[in-house]
Scaffold this motif. Structure first.
Motif, PDB file in Angstrom:
ATOM      1  N   SER A  26     -99.437   8.222  -1.592  1.00 16.02           N
ATOM      2  CA  SER A  26     -98.537   7.368  -2.374  1.00 16.02           C
ATOM      3  C   SER A  26     -97.121   7.408  -1.831  1.00 16.02           C
ATOM      4  CB  SER A  26     -98.545   7.807  -3.838  1.00 16.02           C
ATOM      5  OG  SER A  26     -98.119   9.155  -3.953  1.00 16.02           O
ATOM      6  N   ASP A  27     -96.795   8.426  -1.023  1.00 17.72           N
ATOM      7  CA  ASP A  27     -95.471   8.493  -0.415  1.00 17.72           C
ATOM      8  C   ASP A  27     -95.354   7.589   0.808  1.00 17.72           C
ATOM      9  OD1 ASP A  27     -94.167  10.386  -2.110  1.00 17.72           O
ATOM     10  OD2 ASP A  27     -95.436  11.938  -1.234  1.00 17.72           O
ATOM     11  N   ASP A  28     -96.451   6.978   1.239  1.00 17.50           N
ATOM     12  CA  ASP A  28     -96.427   6.140   2.435  1.00 17.50           C
ATOM     13  C   ASP A  28     -96.309   4.657   2.136  1.00 17.50           C
ATOM     14  OD1 ASP A  28     -96.811   8.309   4.257  1.00 17.50           O
ATOM     15  OD2 ASP A  28     -98.912   8.377   3.649  1.00 17.50           O
ATOM     16  N   VAL A  29     -96.537   4.255   0.869  1.00 13.41           N
ATOM     17  CA  VAL A  29     -96.496   2.842   0.508  1.00 13.41           C
ATOM     18  C   VAL A  29     -95.662   2.671  -0.747  1.00 13.41           C
ATOM     19  CG1 VAL A  29     -98.735   2.326   1.554  1.00 13.41           C
ATOM     20  CG2 VAL A  29     -98.626   3.042  -0.841  1.00 13.41           C
ATOM     21  N   ASN A  30     -95.140   1.456  -0.947  1.00 14.60           N
ATOM     22  CA  ASN A  30     -94.378   1.179  -2.157  1.00 14.60           C
ATOM     23  C   ASN A  30     -95.275   0.496  -3.179  1.00 14.60           C
ATOM     24  OD1 ASN A  30     -94.593  -1.491  -1.281  1.00 14.60           O
ATOM     25  ND2 ASN A  30     -92.468  -1.976  -1.742  1.00 14.60           N
ATOM     26  N   PRO A 196     -80.922   5.024  -4.960  1.00 15.40           N
ATOM     27  CA  PRO A 196     -81.504   3.703  -5.183  1.00 15.40           C
ATOM     28  C   PRO A 196     -81.824   3.487  -6.650  1.00 15.40           C
ATOM     29  CG  PRO A 196     -83.155   5.166  -4.257  1.00 15.40           C
ATOM     30  CD  PRO A 196     -81.867   5.948  -4.328  1.00 15.40           C
ATOM     31  N   LEU A 197     -81.947   2.231  -7.030  1.00 12.88           N
ATOM     32  CA  LEU A 197     -82.355   1.859  -8.385  1.00 12.88           C
ATOM     33  C   LEU A 197     -83.763   1.285  -8.413  1.00 12.88           C
ATOM     34  CD1 LEU A 197     -79.062   0.158  -9.638  1.00 12.88           C
ATOM     35  CD2 LEU A 197     -79.765   2.546  -9.866  1.00 12.88           C
ATOM     36  N   ASN A 198     -84.285   0.900  -7.270  1.00  8.75           N
ATOM     37  CA  ASN A 198     -85.642   0.333  -7.203  1.00  8.75           C
ATOM     38  C   ASN A 198     -86.408   0.935  -6.027  1.00  8.75           C
ATOM     39  OD1 ASN A 198     -84.213  -0.923  -5.141  1.00  8.75           O
ATOM     40  ND2 ASN A 198     -85.238  -2.900  -5.389  1.00  8.75           N
ATOM     41  N   GLY A 199     -86.283   2.271  -5.888  1.00 12.12           N
ATOM     42  CA  GLY A 199     -86.927   2.958  -4.774  1.00 12.12           C
ATOM     43  C   GLY A 199     -88.440   2.897  -4.863  1.00 12.12           C
ATOM     44  N   PRO A 200     -89.109   3.237  -3.750  1.00 13.41           N
ATOM     45  CA  PRO A 200     -88.524   3.733  -2.503  1.00 13.41           C
ATOM     46  C   PRO A 200     -87.808   2.632  -1.725  1.00 13.41           C
ATOM     47  CG  PRO A 200     -90.887   3.424  -2.245  1.00 13.41           C
ATOM     48  CD  PRO A 200     -90.589   3.198  -3.695  1.00 13.41           C
ATOM     49  N   VAL A 201     -86.717   3.017  -1.058  1.00 11.33           N
ATOM     50  CA  VAL A 201     -85.921   2.050  -0.302  1.00 11.33           C
ATOM     51  C   VAL A 201     -86.732   1.521   0.869  1.00 11.33           C
ATOM     52  CG1 VAL A 201     -83.880   1.749   1.144  1.00 11.33           C
ATOM     53  CG2 VAL A 201     -83.724   3.069  -0.979  1.00 11.33           C
ATOM     54  N   MET A 202     -86.795   0.208   0.951  1.00 13.91           N
ATOM     55  CA  MET A 202     -87.525  -0.453   2.037  1.00 13.91           C
ATOM     56  C   MET A 202     -86.565  -1.190   2.981  1.00 13.91           C
ATOM     57  SD  MET A 202     -90.777   0.160   1.345  1.00 13.91           S
ATOM     58  CE  MET A 202     -91.794  -1.133   2.071  1.00 13.91           C
ATOM     59  N   MET A 250     -86.052   6.618   0.276  1.00 18.07           N
ATOM     60  CA  MET A 250     -85.398   7.277  -0.851  1.00 18.07           C
ATOM     61  C   MET A 250     -85.937   6.757  -2.175  1.00 18.07           C
ATOM     62  SD  MET A 250     -81.345   7.827   0.044  1.00 18.07           S
ATOM     63  CE  MET A 250     -81.064   8.572  -1.575  1.00 18.07           C
ATOM     64  N   LYS A 251     -86.219   7.688  -3.083  1.00 20.15           N
ATOM     65  CA  LYS A 251     -86.729   7.352  -4.408  1.00 20.15           C
ATOM     66  C   LYS A 251     -85.594   7.361  -5.433  1.00 20.15           C
ATOM     67  CE  LYS A 251     -91.226   9.564  -3.504  1.00 20.15           C
ATOM     68  NZ  LYS A 251     -92.191  10.586  -3.983  1.00 20.15           N
ATOM     69  N   ASN A 252     -85.898   6.856  -6.628  1.00 27.51           N
ATOM     70  CA  ASN A 252     -84.893   6.833  -7.681  1.00 27.51           C
ATOM     71  C   ASN A 252     -84.440   8.230  -8.087  1.00 27.51           C
ATOM     72  OD1 ASN A 252     -85.222   4.090  -7.623  1.00 27.51           O
ATOM     73  ND2 ASN A 252     -86.298   3.942  -9.578  1.00 27.51           N
ATOM     74  N   GLU A 285     -92.389  -7.287   6.362  1.00 28.77           N
ATOM     75  CA  GLU A 285     -92.100  -8.601   5.794  1.00 28.77           C
ATOM     76  C   GLU A 285     -92.498  -8.619   4.324  1.00 28.77           C
ATOM     77  OE1 GLU A 285     -93.142 -13.332   6.631  1.00 28.77           O
ATOM     78  OE2 GLU A 285     -93.892 -11.754   7.947  1.00 28.77           O
ATOM     79  N   GLY A 286     -91.635  -9.192   3.500  1.00 30.66           N
ATOM     80  CA  GLY A 286     -91.914  -9.288   2.078  1.00 30.66           C
ATOM     81  C   GLY A 286     -91.426  -8.113   1.262  1.00 30.66           C
ATOM     82  N   ALA A 287     -90.785  -7.120   1.897  1.00 29.26           N
ATOM     83  CA  ALA A 287     -90.291  -5.955   1.155  1.00 29.26           C
ATOM     84  C   ALA A 287     -89.165  -6.372   0.205  1.00 29.26           C
ATOM     85  CB  ALA A 287     -89.782  -4.889   2.118  1.00 29.26           C
ATOM     86  N   VAL A 288     -89.101  -5.720  -0.946  1.00 33.75           N
ATOM     87  CA  VAL A 288     -88.068  -6.044  -1.921  1.00 33.75           C
ATOM     88  C   VAL A 288     -86.705  -5.613  -1.398  1.00 33.75           C
ATOM     89  CG1 VAL A 288     -89.632  -5.867  -3.890  1.00 33.75           C
ATOM     90  CG2 VAL A 288     -88.392  -3.833  -3.124  1.00 33.75           C
ATOM     91  N   GLY A 289     -85.662  -6.335  -1.822  1.00 35.35           N
ATOM     92  CA  GLY A 289     -84.307  -5.977  -1.441  1.00 35.35           C
ATOM     93  C   GLY A 289     -83.865  -4.694  -2.114  1.00 35.35           C
TER      94      GLY A 289
END
Length: 301
Positions: A26-30, A196-202, A250-252, A285-289
């Motif tokens: 789970s640490d490898d994907v958002n 971050p507020l919406n981690g993990p940072v992508m 980085m996570k929240n 591609e498609g990662a959240v801001g």
């Protein structure tokens, strides 16, 4: 006022959870199922380019009609950035001007109301600093910035330091005018607490330079012209001896501490950390801001 009790974990006390196994965790994907960019990367960073007319560099905080907002340029350089994951134990505020903490919970979730942020989140940040910054006896949080792709404050993609020695002293005078004379005789630091507020940072992670690899000659004071006053930040010239890092995914619950100034001359040479957001070429591609908050603190003692 009461605050939630918590025990943040210095990240350098932890091992990298993804380094001991080749299996996807789970640490490898958002949450979208996209792979989190990890590992060293080469990216383009924007450094200082002097004004062509030789005038001192300046920036108008509120742009004037018909006047360029700033008079200096961008020097884009390809830089290798090492991933801090698994290397956290090598760095500290006193030695390198940044530090990392994990497992820091917060009762604030939305970060949409400034007054609630000050009431709920500020005490958590103050406790983090008092409990973990060596010698800290008093903390004054003086402002914060929230960055969202849909907001009016986007990630800053220019290498900089938020304060200079001049502006750090001015901060003390401005926020604590009745005590400034005595406080300026002791040790004072300015530390940003970034998360971050919406981690993990992508997308657009934060890059930091090891302060020990940054020369004073690399730092250029920039005058920030407000309608009623002038301030200063520092821009940074490219130097191939600088060593750059980022903390992947980085996570929240992660906190990155950035020291912008330190009046203690025994560590003062390392008392400032250049930083910048950067475009990671490995962002899928498609990662959240990226959404984030930075809180700025005066730390005394």
């Amino acid at each position: 006022m009461t605050t939630t009790a918590y025990l943040p974990t210095p990240a350098h006390h932890l091992s990298n959870p993804t380094s001991s196994s080749s299996h996807t965790t789970s640490d490898d994907v958002n949450f979208q199922g996209l792979p989190i960019p990890r590992g060293s990367v080469t990216a383009s960073l924007s450094f200082y380019k002097a004004p062509e007319d030789g005038t001192p560099p300046h920036n108008y905080v509120e742009p004037l009609p018909g006047v360029p907002q700033r008079n200096w340029g961008d020097n884009w350089q390809n830089v290798e950035l090492q991933d801090l994951r698994g290397l956290e134990h090598k760095f500290s505020l006193d030695d390198n001007a940044f530090d990392t903490f994990q497992n820091v919970p917060s009762e604030e979730r939305e970060f949409k109301d400034d007054e609630r942020i000050k009431r709920v989140y500020y005490p958590e940040v103050e406790k983090l600093l008092l409990d973990n910054v060596q010698g800290a006896k008093r903390v004054l949080l003086f402002d914060h910035t929230i960055r969202r792709p849909t907001g009016n404050r986007n990630p800053v993609t220019r290498v900089h330091i938020d304060q200079t020695p001049f502006s750090a002293a001015e901060r003390v005078k401005s926020h604590l005018p009745n005590e400034a004379e005595e406080l300026l005789k002791g040790r004072y630091r300015i530390i940003n607490v970034w998360r971050p507020l919406n981690g993990p940072v992508m997308a657009f992670p934060l890059a930091v330079a090891d302060s020990q690899t940054v020369q004073d000659e690399d730092l250029i004071p920039i005058e920030h012209r407000y309608p009623d006053r002038n301030g200063q930040t520092a821009s940074v010239q490219y130097n191939p001896s600088q060593k750059w890092y980022y903390w992947s995914g980085m996570k929240n619950e992660d906190r990155l501490l950035l020291k912008c100034f330190d009046s203690d001359e025994s560590v003062g040479a390392w008392g400032r950390v250049p930083h910048t957001a950067f475009e990671n070429p490995n962002t899928p591609e498609g990662a959240v801001g990226r959404e984030s908050i930075e809180v700025r603190a005066l730390v005394f003692g």
